[in-house]
Structure formats: C-alpha cells, structure tokens
Design a protein around this motif. Structure first.
Motif, PDB file in Angstrom:
ATOM      1  N   ASN A  83      -1.384   4.277   4.548  1.00 27.21           N
ATOM      2  CA  ASN A  83      -2.389   4.971   3.365  1.00 27.21           C
ATOM      3  C   ASN A  83      -4.172   5.020   4.208  1.00 27.21           C
ATOM      4  O   ASN A  83      -4.278   4.039   5.178  1.00 27.21           O
ATOM      5  CB  ASN A  83      -2.521   3.881   2.017  1.00 27.21           C
ATOM      6  N   GLU A  84      -4.999   5.581   3.873  1.00 25.15           N
ATOM      7  CA  GLU A  84      -6.318   5.472   3.640  1.00 25.15           C
ATOM      8  C   GLU A  84      -7.214   5.415   2.118  1.00 25.15           C
ATOM      9  O   GLU A  84      -7.198   6.193   1.168  1.00 25.15           O
ATOM     10  CB  GLU A  84      -7.174   6.748   4.542  1.00 25.15           C
ATOM     11  N   PRO A  85      -8.441   4.911   2.571  1.00 22.86           N
ATOM     12  CA  PRO A  85      -9.231   3.559   3.706  1.00 22.86           C
ATOM     13  C   PRO A  85      -8.635   2.812   3.865  1.00 22.86           C
ATOM     14  O   PRO A  85      -8.941   1.494   4.275  1.00 22.86           O
ATOM     15  CB  PRO A  85     -10.002   4.009   3.352  1.00 22.86           C
ATOM     16  N   GLU A  86      -6.898   2.403   2.869  1.00 23.11           N
ATOM     17  CA  GLU A  86      -6.593   0.429   3.242  1.00 23.11           C
ATOM     18  C   GLU A  86      -5.834   0.688   3.202  1.00 23.11           C
ATOM     19  O   GLU A  86      -4.133   1.470   2.612  1.00 23.11           O
ATOM     20  CB  GLU A  86      -7.027  -0.370   2.414  1.00 23.11           C
ATOM     21  N   ALA A  87      -4.906   0.175   3.943  1.00 18.03           N
ATOM     22  CA  ALA A  87      -3.530  -0.203   4.621  1.00 18.03           C
ATOM     23  C   ALA A  87      -3.009  -1.444   4.992  1.00 18.03           C
ATOM     24  O   ALA A  87      -1.948  -2.034   4.706  1.00 18.03           O
ATOM     25  CB  ALA A  87      -3.126   1.176   5.047  1.00 18.03           C
ATOM     26  N   ALA A  88      -4.162  -1.909   5.670  1.00 19.22           N
ATOM     27  CA  ALA A  88      -3.694  -3.103   6.597  1.00 19.22           C
ATOM     28  C   ALA A  88      -3.703  -4.572   5.979  1.00 19.22           C
ATOM     29  O   ALA A  88      -2.861  -5.382   6.083  1.00 19.22           O
ATOM     30  CB  ALA A  88      -4.839  -3.636   7.073  1.00 19.22           C
ATOM     31  N   TRP A  89      -4.372  -4.372   4.317  1.00 20.32           N
ATOM     32  CA  TRP A  89      -3.803  -5.939   3.124  1.00 20.32           C
ATOM     33  C   TRP A  89      -2.631  -6.231   3.303  1.00 20.32           C
ATOM     34  O   TRP A  89      -3.129  -7.345   3.045  1.00 20.32           O
ATOM     35  CB  TRP A  89      -4.551  -5.959   2.484  1.00 20.32           C
ATOM     36  N   TRP A  90      -1.912  -5.562   3.353  1.00 17.59           N
ATOM     37  CA  TRP A  90      -0.370  -5.503   3.343  1.00 17.59           C
ATOM     38  C   TRP A  90       0.321  -5.861   4.419  1.00 17.59           C
ATOM     39  O   TRP A  90       1.851  -6.511   4.421  1.00 17.59           O
ATOM     40  CB  TRP A  90       0.293  -3.886   2.471  1.00 17.59           C
ATOM     41  N   TRP A  91      -0.051  -5.967   6.109  1.00 15.64           N
ATOM     42  CA  TRP A  91       0.974  -6.857   6.682  1.00 15.64           C
ATOM     43  C   TRP A  91      -0.219  -7.599   7.496  1.00 15.64           C
ATOM     44  O   TRP A  91       0.451  -7.900   8.673  1.00 15.64           O
ATOM     45  CB  TRP A  91       1.980  -5.034   7.373  1.00 15.64           C
ATOM     46  N   GLY A 133       5.305 -13.270   3.365  1.00 14.87           N
ATOM     47  CA  GLY A 133       5.636 -12.385   1.599  1.00 14.87           C
ATOM     48  C   GLY A 133       6.244 -11.599   0.890  1.00 14.87           C
ATOM     49  O   GLY A 133       6.421 -10.879   2.033  1.00 14.87           O
ATOM     50  N   VAL A 134       6.144 -10.780   0.460  1.00 19.90           N
ATOM     51  CA  VAL A 134       6.482  -9.113  -0.030  1.00 19.90           C
ATOM     52  C   VAL A 134       5.621  -8.579  -0.867  1.00 19.90           C
ATOM     53  O   VAL A 134       5.060  -8.524  -1.289  1.00 19.90           O
ATOM     54  CB  VAL A 134       7.798  -9.909  -0.912  1.00 19.90           C
ATOM     55  N   PRO A 135       5.077  -7.675   0.876  1.00 21.90           N
ATOM     56  CA  PRO A 135       4.230  -6.787   0.591  1.00 21.90           C
ATOM     57  C   PRO A 135       4.419  -5.450  -0.657  1.00 21.90           C
ATOM     58  O   PRO A 135       3.416  -5.757  -1.610  1.00 21.90           O
ATOM     59  CB  PRO A 135       4.745  -5.999   1.433  1.00 21.90           C
ATOM     60  N   SER A 136       5.379  -5.406  -0.881  1.00 25.28           N
ATOM     61  CA  SER A 136       5.231  -3.981  -1.864  1.00 25.28           C
ATOM     62  C   SER A 136       5.438  -4.924  -3.374  1.00 25.28           C
ATOM     63  O   SER A 136       4.902  -4.293  -4.580  1.00 25.28           O
ATOM     64  CB  SER A 136       7.071  -3.715  -2.303  1.00 25.28           C
ATOM     65  N   SER A 137       5.195  -6.189  -3.233  1.00 22.85           N
ATOM     66  CA  SER A 137       4.954  -6.878  -4.927  1.00 22.85           C
ATOM     67  C   SER A 137       3.303  -6.963  -4.820  1.00 22.85           C
ATOM     68  O   SER A 137       3.324  -7.938  -5.660  1.00 22.85           O
ATOM     69  CB  SER A 137       5.705  -8.371  -4.597  1.00 22.85           C
ATOM     70  N   LYS A 138       2.479  -7.307  -3.785  1.00 24.00           N
ATOM     71  CA  LYS A 138       1.304  -7.007  -3.965  1.00 24.00           C
ATOM     72  C   LYS A 138       0.492  -5.833  -4.382  1.00 24.00           C
ATOM     73  O   LYS A 138       0.771  -4.667  -3.826  1.00 24.00           O
ATOM     74  CB  LYS A 138       1.022  -7.907  -2.418  1.00 24.00           C
ATOM     75  N   SER A 139      -0.802  -6.533  -4.874  1.00 25.11           N
ATOM     76  CA  SER A 139      -1.466  -4.771  -5.130  1.00 25.11           C
ATOM     77  C   SER A 139      -3.164  -5.256  -5.316  1.00 25.11           C
ATOM     78  O   SER A 139      -3.254  -6.420  -6.294  1.00 25.11           O
ATOM     79  CB  SER A 139      -1.482  -4.596  -6.441  1.00 25.11           C
ATOM     80  N   ALA A 140      -3.852  -4.694  -5.655  1.00 23.00           N
ATOM     81  CA  ALA A 140      -5.306  -4.798  -5.490  1.00 23.00           C
ATOM     82  C   ALA A 140      -5.675  -3.810  -6.223  1.00 23.00           C
ATOM     83  O   ALA A 140      -5.469  -2.149  -6.028  1.00 23.00           O
ATOM     84  CB  ALA A 140      -5.402  -4.994  -3.642  1.00 23.00           C
ATOM     85  N   TYR A 141      -6.798  -3.886  -6.614  1.00 19.02           N
ATOM     86  CA  TYR A 141      -7.319  -3.024  -7.586  1.00 19.02           C
ATOM     87  C   TYR A 141      -6.812  -1.814  -8.183  1.00 19.02           C
ATOM     88  O   TYR A 141      -6.826  -0.794  -8.544  1.00 19.02           O
ATOM     89  CB  TYR A 141      -8.881  -1.973  -6.595  1.00 19.02           C
ATOM     90  N   GLY A 142      -5.325  -2.913  -8.257  1.00 13.89           N
ATOM     91  CA  GLY A 142      -4.400  -1.685  -9.459  1.00 13.89           C
ATOM     92  C   GLY A 142      -3.119  -0.203  -9.299  1.00 13.89           C
ATOM     93  O   GLY A 142      -2.773   0.169  -8.851  1.00 13.89           O
ATOM     94  N   PHE A 143      -3.299  -0.848  -7.762  1.00 17.93           N
ATOM     95  CA  PHE A 143      -2.583  -0.160  -6.314  1.00 17.93           C
ATOM     96  C   PHE A 143      -2.040  -0.872  -5.547  1.00 17.93           C
ATOM     97  O   PHE A 143      -2.237  -2.073  -4.763  1.00 17.93           O
ATOM     98  CB  PHE A 143      -3.373   0.975  -5.353  1.00 17.93           C
ATOM     99  N   THR A 144      -1.324  -0.343  -4.558  1.00 23.46           N
ATOM    100  CA  THR A 144      -0.683  -0.383  -3.351  1.00 23.46           C
ATOM    101  C   THR A 144      -0.617   0.430  -1.783  1.00 23.46           C
ATOM    102  O   THR A 144      -0.636   1.561  -2.362  1.00 23.46           O
ATOM    103  CB  THR A 144       1.098  -1.184  -3.266  1.00 23.46           C
ATOM    104  N   SER A 145      -0.711  -0.074  -0.999  1.00 26.21           N
ATOM    105  CA  SER A 145      -0.109   0.814  -0.076  1.00 26.21           C
ATOM    106  C   SER A 145       0.583   0.523   1.158  1.00 26.21           C
ATOM    107  O   SER A 145       0.980   1.406   1.857  1.00 26.21           O
ATOM    108  CB  SER A 145      -1.933   0.511   0.779  1.00 26.21           C
ATOM    109  N   TRP A 146       1.903  -0.540   0.211  1.00 26.31           N
ATOM    110  CA  TRP A 146       2.613  -0.317   1.240  1.00 26.31           C
ATOM    111  C   TRP A 146       3.884   0.373   0.739  1.00 26.31           C
ATOM    112  O   TRP A 146       4.031   0.207  -0.659  1.00 26.31           O
ATOM    113  CB  TRP A 146       3.076  -1.800   0.990  1.00 26.31           C
ATOM    114  N   HIS A 147       4.079   1.383   1.347  1.00 22.10           N
ATOM    115  CA  HIS A 147       5.444   2.110   0.967  1.00 22.10           C
ATOM    116  C   HIS A 147       7.237   1.552   0.653  1.00 22.10           C
ATOM    117  O   HIS A 147       7.842   1.480   1.662  1.00 22.10           O
ATOM    118  CB  HIS A 147       5.554   3.437   1.069  1.00 22.10           C
ATOM    119  N   ARG A 148       7.799   1.224  -0.260  1.00 26.35           N
ATOM    120  CA  ARG A 148       9.074   0.810   0.291  1.00 26.35           C
ATOM    121  C   ARG A 148       9.813   1.545   0.141  1.00 26.35           C
ATOM    122  O   ARG A 148      10.142   2.658  -0.556  1.00 26.35           O
ATOM    123  CB  ARG A 148       9.396   0.094  -1.101  1.00 26.35           C
ATOM    124  N   THR A 149      10.948   1.609   0.837  1.00 27.32           N
ATOM    125  CA  THR A 149      11.817   2.802   1.219  1.00 27.32           C
ATOM    126  C   THR A 149      13.439   1.970   0.794  1.00 27.32           C
ATOM    127  O   THR A 149      13.662   0.965   0.945  1.00 27.32           O
ATOM    128  CB  THR A 149      11.796   3.411   2.675  1.00 27.32           C
TER     129      THR A 149
END
Length: 502
Positions: free
Chosen positions: A155-163, A131-147
C-alpha cells in the motif's frame, strides 16, 4: 533538537564555549518525521541503514511471527524513540540490553533504552513480535490484504506497520534482508534477489535481499501459492515474476502483460538511463483490491488490472516508478508529482512507441476533455494536499505539464532532463523544486512561471501554452487516442479505499 543557550552581550561566545556539547539532557525523538501531509508518519532522532527481518508466516491463520533487527545511527541525544508498528511486541533490545516499550497513538511503538543514546552513534535495535496482521487497523483502515492462500503487504503511503517495525517515511531509506519461513508448497515473494531457498521439516524459508536504498512503503511481502517464472533482460537483469495459481479468467491476461517486464524495462532505459537496480519482476496475487503499486524491483498488480485483457501500459507505469519514485524518492509526500506525473508520461511515450497515439495527442485529449470549470483544474499536482494525493489530476495534469515542458524547452533538453534527473538524485530524495531547478539548469531557461502555471495554479492554463487553441475554440475533445482506454484503466492505480488525507 539541542537546547541553545542564549545570553546577551560579549559574554555569549565565552559562555557557549564553556558549555560541553553533552550538557543538554537527552530528549525523546519526535513521533513524526515532520511531513505536513502525515504528521505522525516516520520518526525523529535516528536514521535506519538496514532492516533484517526473520519471519514465520502461517497462511491458514494469518499468523506472523518475527524478529526485526534494525541498524541505525542517532541524529540527536536520545532518551527514547519511536518505531511505526501495529503488531504485538514481546521484547525489545537496544544494543543488546533489554529496553522498555509501550504502544502509543494509532501506530507508534515507543522504546526507552536502558541508557540514553548519544548523538552520532551506531545503534542496533532488535524487536521480537507476532500477531495476525489482518486483525490490525489504524485510522480505520488496513494495508494488509488477506488472500485465500495467504496474505500481502502492499500500500501507499503506508504498508510496513502490519509486518515490520520501521521509520516509515521515504526520507529514511535503507537496505533489506527479508527471510520468511512458510509451509512447504507455499511461496514467499519479496523485493530484490532471492539469495536462498531451503526446505526442512515441512517448512520452506525464502531469503530475499534488496541491496539498494529502499523506502519502507516500497518493501513488500506476498505469501501464497504462486506460479513463478524467471528470465533475464537483454541488459542482463534477472527477472522473477509470480502469479497466484487461482487468478481464474485473469490469469492469461496478467501473465501476457507482466511477462513483458524485461522488455519494458529495457525500453524505459532508453529514456531514463540504466535500470537502477539489480533485480526485476512483478507479482499478481489473488487480492480483491483494484490498484497496482511500484514495490521496489517487483511491482504489485491486482488481478483487476487485467479484467479486460492484457494491459502492458500498467506495467510501463509501475516500472517507470523504479526510476521516478523508487531510486529517486519524494522528500515529502507533497512531491508526489515527481512519482505519478512521470509514470503517467511514460505511458504516453509507450503509446507513441506502440503507434496508439502520440504524447501530444494524449496531451490534447486531456486538455480538451476538461472544461475550464472542471474541478480537475483546481488540483495542483505540485502540492495537491493529502486529500488529493492520488487524484487523477496528479496523473493526467501532471503528465500534461511534462508535455508542456517538452514543448517549452524542446526535445533535446527535455529528454536530457528525463535521463539526467534519475542519475542526479540516484538512491536519494528530491522535491518538485529540485526538479524545476534541474530543468532550468539543463535548458538554460527560467521556468518558475511555467511551473507555477502547470503545477500550482488552480485554473486551466491558457490554450496556447497547451498548443490546443483550436480545440479550445471548438470546445470539442480531441479524437481519443487508441491507447486512452488502457491508460485510463490505471487511473485507480493508487486509489486505495480513499483513506488518504486523514
């Protein structure tokens, strides 16, 4: 979660003995581990011991493909279980057999194995995904930073879900192997030690290993074009630092700060005991975020941390977390003071070391800077609530509590506590209550009322307890220590988009 048969009278014992332990039907694992701050985070029914992640990432399109292999052990008879995850799953196998799966809630992957899993057995779970991590969000936010040249998970307390799929709570720590294939000329940075780097057909695979228990939010992945430096501390720990090639004007200040990582870690060891891991470093990707994060062995720093020049104080903060937060992790997110109050206090000790203001002068400044009616005092660092988990009071009032403890029990006992605590709970989890009990054990003093005053009561502690009676009388702030500006610059260290406390 076994059902318990309850019968009256003398028949109870014999009837219970007659019921086989396996008689209760297997039940689903809970979709949350039981943390009141984040009820849906983590999962019940199993404990992960190791994550093996084999990934391919395409920076141009932000596409991530992976196979995650989880080694776990069941803690109940399981009919099904959850993993925390957001990307698209194509196949799940449990102990080699295909399992059915479905997405559930905001971030749950619900897995039903072909046959139920008995309590206390080893389980291997393989998840194929993409998938494309930057396209995913939960609870209205993303912890994946596109550069501009890739992406970063931090991120804290959650970052794993995106990868990667996980049991996403600090209570379930595990070891990691992270193997990432990226286009040649691009680097993949993760935690721990680089085991190998191989290039073929235009792709380079980086294999990283974390061989000490690591919380899921402390696992990190950064892909981009980095300048990488290597070295060794005086104590023999290998150091790997990485800086995005396009940091612009921030590049020099970032490097002048993070390159002191080995020096700072050796200095912290004098207070906290031997550095708890076999790898060290830091990385500065070209993100637009403003915070830093103590990702285990290799903290993440945003370029903005160095906007006004070098800031070794933020490096001190994140490296202090390697003892307080990483090796010894929170048992629940309400115990966040165990992380942040101590990392902030380490900055105060560094200020003292650098001759830019003593810890007592910094404590006096914090105490006098907040009048009694300031909302600052309504936040109790010992249990701040999810909406205030990263409030400035958790940092500054939290550090103030430590200076007050130092005054209460004396330097000898205080520094014995600072060094002994990470050894007592090394690679495990602990609570604020555990810390109070340990401080009482070392000092020989009852400290329950003391901790209530400094960590829980929603009011400004009495002036004598803060050794600031004269300041309170004049109502004038103490002279601002020279280090204060750099310390205050890290107040946003974890202020990420204010999504906490959903």
């Amino acid at each position: 979660m076994h059902r318990r048969l309850i019968v009256p009278g003398a028949l109870a014992a014999s009837l219970l003995l007659a019921v086989p332990a396996s008689a209760a039907a297997p039940t689903p694992g809970a979709p949350g581990i039981g943390d009141p701050y984040y009820p849906a985070y983590g999962n019940g029914g199993y404990d992960v011991s190791h994550y093996d992640l084999r990934l391919t990432y395409r920076p141009a399109t932000d596409e991530l493909e992976g196979t995650a292999t989880l080694l776990a052990r069941t803690t109940q008879d399981l009919s099904r279980f959850d993993l925390d995850f957001l990307l698209d799953v194509s196949e799940v196998r449990v102990n080699g057999a295909k399992a059915s799966f479905t997405a559930s809630g905001e971030h749950e992957l619900q897995i039903t194995p072909r046959t139920p899993l008995a309590e206390g057995t080893d389980v291997t779970v393989v998840v194929r995904y993409g998938g494309v991590p930057s396209s995913k969000s939960a609870y209205g936010f993303t912890s994946w930073h596109r550069t501009p040249d890739g992406g970063v998970a931090a991120n804290e307390p959650e970052a794993a879900w995106w990868w990667f799929p996980s049991n996403d709570h600090p209570l379930d720590k595990a070891t990691y192997d992270v193997s990432v294939s990226v286009p040649e000329g691009t680097q993949a940075i993760s935690n721990g030690t680089l085991q190998s780097r191989t290039t073929q057909r235009g792709w380079t695979r980086f294999a990283w290993r974390s061989n000490r228990p690591q919380a899921t939010y402390l696992a990190t992945l950064a892909v981009g074009r980095f300048d990488v430096t290597t070295g060794t501390t005086d104590s023999g720990i290998p150091v790997v630092n990485a800086y995005s090639e396009d940091l612009g004007d921030h590049y020099g200040a970032a490097r002048a700060s993070v390159e002191r990582t080995g020096e700072v870690a050796d200095w912290l060891a004098e207070y906290f005991g031997p550095y708890p891991f076999g790898a060290l470093g830091g990385y500065v990707p070209n993100t637009t975020t403003g915070y830093a994060l103590e990702t285990q062995t290799r903290p993440f720093y945003s370029p903005r941390q160095f906007a006004n020049g070098s800031n070794v104080s933020v490096v001190v903060h994140e490296l202090a977390h390697q003892w307080y937060g990483d090796s010894v992790s929170v048992a629940g997110w309400k115990d966040i003071w165990i992380n942040e109050g101590f990392a902030r206090y380490a900055q105060w000790l560094w200020s003292e070391h650098e001759g830019e203001g003593t810890a007592q002068e910094l404590a006096d400044h914090v105490y006098a800077s907040h009048p009694a009616d300031d909302a600052f005092w309504t936040v109790g660092p010992g249990d701040p609530g999810p909406e205030n988990q990263f409030h400035t009071a958790v940092y500054d009032r939290g550090a103030l509590a430590l200076q007050a403890l130092r005054n209460e029990i004396g330097d000898e006992a205080f520094f014995t506590v600072l060094k002994g605590w990470p050894r007592r709970y090394a690679y495990g989890n602990a609570t604020v209550g555990d810390f109070r009990a340990y401080a009482e054990e070392v000092s020989g003093k009852p400290l329950s009322a003391f901790f209530d005053t400094w960590l829980y009561e929603p009011s400004k502690p009495a002036a004598p307890a803060a050794r600031a009676a004269s300041l309170a009388r004049t109502a004038k702030p103490a002279p601002r220590p020279e280090s204060w500006k750099k310390i205050a610059a890290t107040n946003t260290v974890h202020a990420h988009d204010a999504h906490h406390g959903r």
